[in-house]
Motif scaffolding. Structure first.
Motif, PDB file in Angstrom:
ATOM      1  N   GLU A  19       0.840  -1.200   0.000  1.00  0.00           N
ATOM      2  CA  GLU A  19       0.000   0.000   0.000  1.00  0.00           C
ATOM      3  C   GLU A  19       0.876   1.252   0.000  1.00  0.00           C
ATOM      4  OE1 GLU A  19      -3.193   0.589  -0.274  1.00  0.00           O
ATOM      5  OE2 GLU A  19      -3.499  -1.552  -0.644  1.00  0.00           O
ATOM      6  N   ASN A  33      -3.897  -0.154   6.142  1.00  0.00           N
ATOM      7  CA  ASN A  33      -4.110  -0.833   4.871  1.00  0.00           C
ATOM      8  C   ASN A  33      -5.563  -0.917   4.455  1.00  0.00           C
ATOM      9  OD1 ASN A  33      -1.648  -1.933   3.509  1.00  0.00           O
ATOM     10  ND2 ASN A  33      -1.250  -2.395   5.656  1.00  0.00           N
ATOM     11  N   ARG A  41      -9.170   0.327   3.212  1.00  0.00           N
ATOM     12  CA  ARG A  41      -9.655   1.382   2.328  1.00  0.00           C
ATOM     13  C   ARG A  41     -11.075   1.777   2.683  1.00  0.00           C
ATOM     14  NH1 ARG A  41      -7.195   2.268  -2.286  1.00  0.00           N
ATOM     15  NH2 ARG A  41      -5.058   1.529  -2.357  1.00  0.00           N
ATOM     16  N   ASP A  62      -1.278   7.067   3.550  1.00  0.00           N
ATOM     17  CA  ASP A  62      -1.768   8.105   2.655  1.00  0.00           C
ATOM     18  C   ASP A  62      -3.267   8.307   2.866  1.00  0.00           C
ATOM     19  OD1 ASP A  62      -2.395   9.793   0.669  1.00  0.00           O
ATOM     20  OD2 ASP A  62      -1.857   8.433  -0.992  1.00  0.00           O
ATOM     21  N   ARG A  64      -6.235   7.458   0.283  1.00  0.00           N
ATOM     22  CA  ARG A  64      -6.832   6.150   0.008  1.00  0.00           C
ATOM     23  C   ARG A  64      -8.281   6.070   0.497  1.00  0.00           C
ATOM     24  NH1 ARG A  64      -5.004   5.723   4.930  1.00  0.00           N
ATOM     25  NH2 ARG A  64      -5.730   4.111   6.368  1.00  0.00           N
ATOM     26  N   GLU A  97     -12.294   7.612  -1.908  1.00  0.00           N
ATOM     27  CA  GLU A  97     -13.362   6.896  -2.602  1.00  0.00           C
ATOM     28  C   GLU A  97     -14.460   6.471  -1.624  1.00  0.00           C
ATOM     29  OE1 GLU A  97     -11.415   4.155  -5.450  1.00  0.00           O
ATOM     30  OE2 GLU A  97     -13.276   2.995  -5.135  1.00  0.00           O
TER      31      GLU A  97
END
Ligand SMILES: Cc1cc2nc3c(=O)[nH]c(=O)nc-3n(C[C@H](O)[C@H](O)[C@H](O)COP(=O)(O)OP(=O)(O)OC[C@H]3O[C@@H](n4cnc5c(N)ncnc54)[C@H](O)[C@@H]3O)c2cc1C
Ligand SMILES: Cc1ncc(C[n+]2csc(CCOP(=O)(O)OP(=O)(O)O)c2C)c(N)n1
Lengths: 185, 558
Positions: free
Chosen positions: A3, B199, B201, B335, B338, B341
């Motif tokens: 990631e 990790n 999303r 980040d 991510r 969305e």
């Protein structure tokens, strides 16, 4: 799965859930409890309330007079054993719980069988006793009482063999158990 | 000194400044000691009122509540508050009188097996067997009630033992070898959780009453803001994260928002903190959050994987664990982009399905509007208790709680009759705060007698009855799922609440006009002493949205 900007990789897909496991085998729980009034009621009540079925239950003193040992067996096919032990741990009077490993455990139970010897069976019953290293502790004209110790399976086997002669009644203690080797259970 | 005087010393040593109770034969000695012990005793009119008051006190103040009753009927009247405190993890010590030891087991006058009756609904209980045990036992009771997963503890004291003369020395330690709650979360697990969060999303933070109980509201908020994490709370967790907020999804569960429930449904990672995956949250278990992995932070190991299998369990105190998780997460510096969305998806739900109702065009007061008006009248700055039913859910939905310990209700047991005495206890615990109870015309009658207590003790609670003339929540179920066969749910016009209030020595008011409701409420809030307001609302309004029982988030109606 690298990631962006994370220093180490961990894919969520790799995570395995730790569900309440149903092991499918018999479990022997050895529980040390404070020797106080009502403790057994708390344990029995917990099992009833949460719908856990106890197969056998044995209670007795330990080397420490303030502590009793409760040994109980239950079926790991029916219950998530970890949920059982975690709920037991919440009882303030419960000091220690061991889910005993079958291979590292000595388990014994004591049973008394009153068998009818009306027919010609007396000699045969005595023979079975010998094989099982059971003792005849009472004899009348028409019955004998046999005392058997051993694992639950052994006692079951004995029962199967003497039942055809006419089992008048029996009493079993339920298993008690202790771990093998030097260390404490 | 007498054992009961030692009991008083122990209560003081525990910092108890107020208790709620009602005397009788078996605790006469205790009440003799209260006569000049210097502890405020509030005489309630029903032991259940006292028990719920002690809960309200505990929830509002964060301290242990204390409630007393005599043997037999006094103790059985406490059964509901004890069970309520168990279900909602409220720290309360219940001290009950018991018949003399020589009478135990003889069906003596007012004998009830209090320990036996309450065994399944206590965190722990103590039967005093010797007067010398009293001091240590009292401290142990407070220790067990307060620490770990909080809960109710019963101490049952036979009358003769409480009269005994004992040498009293302050006790400074407790001896409970079988009781060692885990506080510190495992560092390796916390690190793993941070990585999973980094990790994910589609993460959701799902916080519950444990966060409020742990006083970890600020810590939760900081974790939420460590990235743009969407946050939702259970009914019990409201106020743990400040509402309204751009990252706040609203409450989840049966009457939660669509945004919160849909987010749970589509999440890839759910962080449960001090929440117990109750069936009002999960609905149909097999269809609950089918795509998600679970991090579960809870102080009670038995909650982990009880209903939903946890992938990363962390046992310990939320106050200890959350800041460490936040720090580990920040160190990974993931980040934030991510999550964009995910947020655009959530925003769509929020825009398409906000909480809504059709307001009246005349002066009729819609129940939802009543809560919005209350929010305005109190400027969002009150301690609000509620009873159980539609009014409870509307309050949870429409009053935005922006701080912990501002919202006090009965979630697990769902006890009608909780709200009014809980408000009384909360006001005693936080005398400088505005304390409001939102009740239903059904619920309020289950402990209304405590208005007398409020009048006598000048406990200035403001009770707003959402009066729909029905046991509304049950009526709603009969309407929706039982072909509108209304069976025994109509309460009609009885009693006249204004007259009842006056008879009790409180101020009674009745509001029927939406147009003046906010200013009317302000007037009620400004009126001195206890006030009971009969607010007439639309009779057959339903609480929406709703996940029908046993259905999944996707099946939400309304
Ligand atoms: C009419 C009605 C409708 C309802 N509808 C809904 C609904 O729509 N949505 C909803 O959410 N609820 C609803 N409820 C409430 C529901 O029944 C449950 O009470 C609630 O969901 C449980 O909340 P919780 O998971 O936060 O757990 P709680 O009961 O608050 O339990 C707290 C958890 O936190 C843990 N904990 C305690 N202290 C700590 C600590 N220091 N650190 C870490 N963990 C700790 C405890 O072990 C426990 O697992 C409704 C109730 C009623 C009566
Ligand atoms: C002591 C108790 N009895 C019964 C119930 C079942 N019950 C849940 S909600 C409800 C109706 C409550 O009516 P009311 O207080 O008027 O509130 P409304 O739903 O109308 O807002 C009932 C009877 C309960 N929760 N508690």
């Amino acid at each position: 799965m690298g990631e962006p900007a994370t220093k180490e990789v961990l894919s969520l897909d790799e995570l395995e859930a730790v569900a309440g496991l149903r092991t499918g085998r018999k479990h022997i729980l050895s529980i040390l409890v404070e020797n106080k009034p009502g403790v057994l009621t708390r344990i029995a009540g917990l099992f009833a309330r949460r719908g856990f079925n106890i197969d056998t239950l044995a209670v007795g003193p330990t080397d420490d007079p303030t502590v009793s040992r409760v040994t109980l067996t239950l079926d790991g096919a029916l219950h998530p054993i970890d949920q059982v032990t975690k709920q037991l741990h919440k009882l303030v009077n419960v000091l220690k719980i061991r889910d005993l490993e079958p291979e590292e455990t000595l388990a014994r139970e004591l049973a008394l069988f009153k068998v009818s010897t009306d027919g010609a069976g007396r000699a045969e019953v005595m023979q079975i006793c010998e094989i099982f290293r059971a003792k005849i502790v009472d004899v009348t004209k028409r019955s004998v009482i046999c005392e058997v110790t051993g694992t639950c399976d052994k006692v079951d086997a004995f029962e199967r063999l003497v039942r055809p002669f006419g089992l008048i009644e029996m009493a079993r203690t339920g298993e008690i158990a202790i771990s093998r080797g030097r260390s404490e259970t | 000194m007498r054992a009961v005087d030692a009991l008083m010393e122990c209560l003081k040593a525990e910092g108890v400044d107020v208790v709620f109770g009602l005397p009788g034969g078996a605790n006469l000695p205790t009440y003799d000691a209260f006569y000049d012990a210097g502890i405020r005793h509030i005489l309630v009119r029903h032991e259940a009122g006292g028990g719920h008051a002690a809960e309200g006190y505990a929830k509002a103040s964060g301290k242990v509540g204390v409630s007393l009753g005599t043997s037999g009927p006094g103790a059985t009247n406490l059964v509901t508050p004890i069970c309520d405190a168990m279900m909602d993890s409220v720290p309360v010590v219940f001290i009950t009188g018991q018949v003399r030891t020589e009478l135990l087991g003889t069906d003596g006058f007012q004998e009830a097996d209090t320990i036996g009756i309450t065994m399944p609904i206590v965190k722990h209980s103590f039967m005093i067997q010797h007067p010398l045990e009293i001091p240590r036992t009292v401290h142990e009771a407070f220790h067990v009630a307060r620490t770990g997963r909080p809960g109710p503890v019963v101490v049952d004291i036979p009358q003769d033992l409480s009269r005994a003369d004992i040498p009293y020395e302050p006790v400074s330690d407790v001896h409970l070898p079988g009781y060692q709650p885990t506080i510190d979360g495992n560092q390796k697990q916390i690190r793993l959780a941070a990585k999973a969060l980094a990790n994910s999303r589609r993460p959701v933070i799902y916080a519950g009453g444990g966060v409020v109980g742990a006083n970890a509201g600020p810590e939760l908020t900081e974790l939420g803001l460590a990235d743009k994490f969407p946050v939702t709370c259970t009914v019990m967790g409201l106020g743990g994260f400040p509402a309204p907020h751009e990252q706040w999804l609203g409450m989840l569960g049966m009457h939660g928002t669509r945004a919160a429930n849909y987010a749970i449904d589509e999440a890839d990672l759910i962080v449960g903190i001090g929440a117990r995956f109750d069936d009002r949250i999960t609905g149909k278990l097999s269809e609950f959050a089918p795509r998600a992995k679970f991090i579960h932070i809870d102080i009670d190991p038995a909650e982990i994987s009880k209903n939903v299998p946890a992938h990363i369990p962390i046992v310990g105190d939320a106050k200890n664990i959350i800041p460490r998780l936040t720090a580990e997460y920040r160190a990974l510096a993931p980040d934030p982009a991510r999550l964009e969305e995910w947020w655009s998806r959530i925003r769509t739900w929020q825009e398409r399905h906000p909480l809504h109702y059709e307001d009246s065009t005349d002066g009729e007061i819609k129940p939802q509007y009543m809560i919005q008006a209350l929010y305005q009248a109190t400027e969002g700055d009150a301690i609000v208790t509620s009873d159980v039913g539609q009014h409870q859910m509307w309050t949870a939905q429409y009053y935005h709680f922006n701080q912990p310990r501002r919202w006090i209700n009965s979630g697990g047991l769902g006890t009608m009759g909780f709200g009014l005495p809980a408000a009384m206890g909360a006001k005693v615990g936080c005398p400088d705060k505005t304390v409001v109870c939102v009740s239903g015309d059904g619920s309020v009658q289950m402990n209304m007698q405590e208005l007398a207590t409020c009048a006598q003790e000048d406990i200035a609670i403001k009770v707003f009855i959402m009066n729909n003339g029905y046991l509304g929540m049950v009526r709603q179920w009969q309407e929706l799922f039982w072909d509108k066969r209304y069976s025994q749910v109509e309460t009609g016009q009885w009693p006249d609440f204004v007259k009842v209030a006056e008879a009790y020595g409180a101020t009674g008011m009745r509001f029927e006009d939406k147009n003046t409701l906010v200013s009317d409420m302000k007037e009620a809030l400004a009126t001195e002493g206890p006030v009971l307001v009969d607010v007439r609302v639309t009779r057959e309004e339903n609480t929406y949205p709703m996940i029908p029982a046993g259905k999944a988030a996707r099946d939400m109606v309304g």
